[in-house]
Scaffold this motif. Sequence first.
Motif, mmCIF file in Angstrom:
data_model
loop_
_atom_site.group_PDB
_atom_site.id
_atom_site.type_symbol
_atom_site.label_atom_id
_atom_site.label_comp_id
_atom_site.label_asym_id
_atom_site.label_seq_id
_atom_site.Cartn_x
_atom_site.Cartn_y
_atom_site.Cartn_z
ATOM 1 N N TYR A 223 0.827 -1.207 0.000
ATOM 2 C CA TYR A 223 0.000 0.000 0.000
ATOM 3 C C TYR A 223 0.862 1.257 0.000
ATOM 4 O O TYR A 223 0.561 2.237 -0.685
ATOM 5 N N GLY A 224 1.974 1.230 0.745
ATOM 6 C CA GLY A 224 2.842 2.395 0.790
ATOM 7 C C GLY A 224 3.668 2.589 -0.459
ATOM 8 O O GLY A 224 4.130 3.700 -0.737
ATOM 9 N N THR A 225 3.850 1.516 -1.238
ATOM 10 C CA THR A 225 4.698 1.609 -2.430
ATOM 11 C C THR A 225 3.889 1.779 -3.713
ATOM 12 O O THR A 225 4.425 2.217 -4.729
ATOM 13 N N LEU A 226 2.592 1.439 -3.669
ATOM 14 C CA LEU A 226 1.767 1.585 -4.864
ATOM 15 C C LEU A 226 1.528 3.052 -5.164
ATOM 16 O O LEU A 226 1.272 3.847 -4.261
ATOM 17 N N PRO A 227 1.572 3.426 -6.458
ATOM 18 C CA PRO A 227 1.227 4.801 -6.820
ATOM 19 C C PRO A 227 -0.221 5.081 -6.438
ATOM 20 O O PRO A 227 -1.043 4.165 -6.391
ATOM 21 N N PRO A 228 -0.564 6.343 -6.123
ATOM 22 C CA PRO A 228 -1.928 6.672 -5.711
ATOM 23 C C PRO A 228 -2.920 6.461 -6.851
ATOM 24 O O PRO A 228 -2.546 6.442 -8.004
#
Length: 228
Positions: A223-228
Amino acid sequence: MIATCKCPEVNQLIAELPTRERDDLLNHCELIELTSGEVLSARQVSYSHAWFPLTAFISVKAAVSEHPAMEVGMIGHEGMLGVTLLLAVDQAPHQAMITGPGKALRISREELQELLQGCPELLLGLQHYCFQLMEQMTQTAICTHFHRVEERLARWLLMTHDRSQGDDLYLTHQLLANLLGVRRSAVTLASGILKKNGLIGYSRGRIRILDRQGLEEAACECYGTLPP
């Protein structure tokens, strides 16, 4: 339901454009109300339009024989469906289905391709977004293989919450199972863990986000590494 486009610039790609390019694009768009389950594109079928979600969000899905289609990407107000048109490929690489009902702007494929010739900032923004969507799909594939179902479910709920208009999501366990590529019983168990920990509420197809921070802690690192 189609209306003349007079909506505010909710889509981030459009909002970031210079005034002239934004106005040119909006003048060629239609405002559409989209319903849950509506299919916007089918694999290997030519796009008729490109779509800029405003309040709706879209599941990009892939399938193999004898299995329900699984989500490989999500598009909301940060992006556009049809970005592969930049690659001079008219055919959709995946099925795209509305998971979150709401509004979107649509523009015909031909009008978009014509606009891109005179809108360098729009072209650049869509090129950057194309890269982000590729990153999201790659990370989703890794997440599917390596992370536990409850972590993946927490990650998916957070991504959906980011693109929704409130804390309530209307999704059945079977739909969630199909999107995550797991059995329904696995989603029932995973959602039970999240509910027991006070992170979500669940009743008759309605999921309510109760503890956003706790859900972030329960989600996998993706979740922290996925692009928004």
